[in-house]
Scaffold this active site. Structure first.
Site, PDB file in Angstrom:
ATOM      1  N   LEU A  42     -59.154  -0.744 -44.277  1.00  0.00           N
ATOM      2  CA  LEU A  42     -57.837  -0.152 -44.477  1.00  0.00           C
ATOM      3  C   LEU A  42     -57.194   0.283 -43.165  1.00  0.00           C
ATOM      4  O   LEU A  42     -55.984   0.150 -42.985  1.00  0.00           O
ATOM      5  CB  LEU A  42     -57.939   1.055 -45.414  1.00  0.00           C
ATOM      6  CG  LEU A  42     -57.976   0.763 -46.912  1.00  0.00           C
ATOM      7  CD1 LEU A  42     -58.336   2.036 -47.676  1.00  0.00           C
ATOM      8  CD2 LEU A  42     -56.647   0.210 -47.389  1.00  0.00           C
ATOM      9  N   LYS A  67     -65.948  -3.247 -30.754  1.00  0.00           N
ATOM     10  CA  LYS A  67     -65.302  -3.667 -31.998  1.00  0.00           C
ATOM     11  C   LYS A  67     -63.822  -3.311 -31.986  1.00  0.00           C
ATOM     12  O   LYS A  67     -62.986  -4.036 -32.527  1.00  0.00           O
ATOM     13  CB  LYS A  67     -66.001  -3.028 -33.203  1.00  0.00           C
ATOM     14  CG  LYS A  67     -67.402  -3.565 -33.447  1.00  0.00           C
ATOM     15  CD  LYS A  67     -68.026  -2.930 -34.688  1.00  0.00           C
ATOM     16  CE  LYS A  67     -69.421  -3.497 -34.946  1.00  0.00           C
ATOM     17  NZ  LYS A  67     -70.050  -2.883 -36.144  1.00  0.00           N
ATOM     18  N   ASP A  94     -65.837   9.470 -32.384  1.00  0.00           N
ATOM     19  CA  ASP A  94     -66.941   9.476 -33.351  1.00  0.00           C
ATOM     20  C   ASP A  94     -66.892  10.792 -34.111  1.00  0.00           C
ATOM     21  O   ASP A  94     -67.168  11.854 -33.554  1.00  0.00           O
ATOM     22  CB  ASP A  94     -68.267   9.327 -32.610  1.00  0.00           C
ATOM     23  CG  ASP A  94     -69.465   9.231 -33.564  1.00  0.00           C
ATOM     24  OD1 ASP A  94     -69.267   9.388 -34.787  1.00  0.00           O
ATOM     25  OD2 ASP A  94     -70.585   9.010 -33.072  1.00  0.00           O
ATOM     26  N   ASN A 121     -58.098   8.012 -41.029  1.00  0.00           N
ATOM     27  CA  ASN A 121     -58.625   7.103 -42.035  1.00  0.00           C
ATOM     28  C   ASN A 121     -60.148   7.006 -42.041  1.00  0.00           C
ATOM     29  O   ASN A 121     -60.746   6.661 -43.049  1.00  0.00           O
ATOM     30  CB  ASN A 121     -58.018   5.707 -41.791  1.00  0.00           C
ATOM     31  CG  ASN A 121     -58.802   4.604 -42.447  1.00  0.00           C
ATOM     32  OD1 ASN A 121     -58.748   4.415 -43.644  1.00  0.00           O
ATOM     33  ND2 ASN A 121     -59.570   3.864 -41.640  1.00  0.00           N
ATOM     34  N   TYR A 216     -70.215  11.295 -51.947  1.00  0.00           N
ATOM     35  CA  TYR A 216     -68.898  10.931 -51.402  1.00  0.00           C
ATOM     36  C   TYR A 216     -67.801  11.706 -52.122  1.00  0.00           C
ATOM     37  O   TYR A 216     -66.894  12.255 -51.478  1.00  0.00           O
ATOM     38  CB  TYR A 216     -68.659   9.437 -51.561  1.00  0.00           C
ATOM     39  CG  TYR A 216     -67.275   8.983 -51.134  1.00  0.00           C
ATOM     40  CD1 TYR A 216     -66.941   8.897 -49.791  1.00  0.00           C
ATOM     41  CD2 TYR A 216     -66.307   8.648 -52.082  1.00  0.00           C
ATOM     42  CE1 TYR A 216     -65.670   8.487 -49.390  1.00  0.00           C
ATOM     43  CE2 TYR A 216     -65.040   8.234 -51.689  1.00  0.00           C
ATOM     44  CZ  TYR A 216     -64.728   8.155 -50.348  1.00  0.00           C
ATOM     45  OH  TYR A 216     -63.474   7.766 -49.964  1.00  0.00           O
ATOM     46  N   LYS A 220     -65.167  14.529 -50.368  1.00  0.00           N
ATOM     47  CA  LYS A 220     -63.706  14.468 -50.439  1.00  0.00           C
ATOM     48  C   LYS A 220     -63.126  15.730 -51.081  1.00  0.00           C
ATOM     49  O   LYS A 220     -62.046  16.191 -50.707  1.00  0.00           O
ATOM     50  CB  LYS A 220     -63.273  13.221 -51.208  1.00  0.00           C
ATOM     51  CG  LYS A 220     -63.516  11.922 -50.448  1.00  0.00           C
ATOM     52  CD  LYS A 220     -62.728  11.883 -49.125  1.00  0.00           C
ATOM     53  CE  LYS A 220     -62.817  10.565 -48.422  1.00  0.00           C
ATOM     54  NZ  LYS A 220     -62.025  10.518 -47.171  1.00  0.00           N
TER      55      LYS A 220
END
Length: 347
Positions: A42, A67, A94, A121, A216, A220
């Protein structure tokens, strides 16, 4: 729980709601932005869409510089040859490392770049218990809650100063990628805290409390509780940066669930392919939150390019108490690396 945050609401949106593209007359000429976790998924797709809207200066904030350079080359190559090449930089960041976060923001402050938006993100969904070496905290919690909270506060301090010094410019935006799964968290660690008086972070670090399917979601929810406390009671700069949380929905092609392996990984991949949106569609919501939603989005949760309700847990009595506790523990943890008293006075 409202229909919006329910499982039926999720399925309805996944199959029947299509987030709109940015209006064709949208222009980001002369603007600069940051996208974290932008070398893949994303973050990469949102970066591509932002550049296609004419963004002049983009900072790809990534954990792996090699990357990031590959992503930079690919993004620039995808632009029309007639387009004046934008400035695309790759900076190391990081979120598992507090030192990396503070170094990133220090570099930004020294750069003199006026940041129009920061799209946070980067995140992880670990399916195995892992600890962050530098803090010994469970990695999902370290990155999705604590690391992202530190980056939010440091950027907010910096962007508030920019906004106050440039009152004729639109307010800068900090948009954090959240998830509707915050409303589905079992968050059993809250019971450990209330029942045994064990701090939340300590309960979350305890391997015996690790729930692969819930961690997870809980990470959040914890960030959302931190965010709500920040926007409701801590902010003092009315003309400072805009803060919002954006939910892109479930998308296939991202690397969020990259640690899922074997049969489970195959099943999850197949489920995402059936239920998931394309990365292009999901990234539209990120672009909207960062550059189109505007002042009305300040302190709000966005989904499908419109305002949406936060997880209802934060509106319950238990949720409000836990919100205060999350804030206290976040501040105590981050005080290890920054002067929180000074930082909070700046936001």
């Amino acid at each position: 729980m409202s229909f919006y945050n329910s499982y039926p609401g999720f399925f309805y949106r996944q199959f029947l709601v299509c987030p709109p593209k940015a209006p064709s007359d949208t222009s980001l000429q002369g603007k600069a932005g940051i996208v974290t976790g932008s070398n893949t998924g994303l973050g990469y797709e949102a970066s591509a869409q932002l550049l296609n809207l004419g963004l002049t200066h983009l900072i790809l904030a990534v954990r792996n510089l090699s990357k990031g350079e590959i992503a930079r080359t690919s993004l620039l190559a995808s632009l029309p040859k007639s387009t004046k090449p934008p400035v695309v930089e790759v900076w190391e960041l990081d979120l598992a490392d507090y030192g990396s976060i503070t170094s990133f923001v220090n570099r930004l402050q020294k750069s003199g770049i006026y940041v129009d938006f920061a799209l946070l993100n980067a995140g992880v969904a670990n399916f195995n218990y892992t600890q962050t070496p530098s803090t010994s905290h469970e990695s999902t919690i370290q990155i999705n809650w604590l690391g992202t909270a530190l980056l939010t506060l440091l950027l907010l301090s910096d962007l508030n100063k920019q906004a106050v010094a440039n009152p004729t410019r639109p307010r800068p935006v900090i948009s954090i990628v959240g998830s509707e799964t915050a409303a589905w968290a079992k968050f059993k660690e809250a019971q450990v805290y209330t029942g045994k008086g064990i701090p939340l972070i300590k309960a979350l670090d305890d391997k015996t409390n690790f729930d692969m399917g819930d961690r997870y979601y809980t990470s959040k929810l914890l960030y959302q509780l931190f965010f709500l406390q920040l926007v409701r009671s801590q902010r003092s700069v009315s003309r400072g940066a805009i803060l919002n949380i954006v939910n892109p929905g479930l998308c296939y092609g991202s690397e969020l669930h990259r640690t899922a392996e074997g049969v489970f990984g195959g099943i999850l991949s197949g489920m995402k392919r059936v239920l998931g949106r394309s990365l292009s569609m999901g990234a539209r919501t990120l672009v909207h939150a960062a550059v189109l939603a505007g002042e009305n989005s300040d302190g709000r949760y966005l989904s499908d390019c419109k305002m949406a309700p936060f997880a209802s847990y934060g509106d319950s009595d238990d949720g409000r108490k836990m919100q205060t506790q999350v804030w206290k523990e976040t501040a105590a943890e981050l005080s290890r690396v920054v002067d929180m008293e000074k930082l909070l006075l700046e936001i």
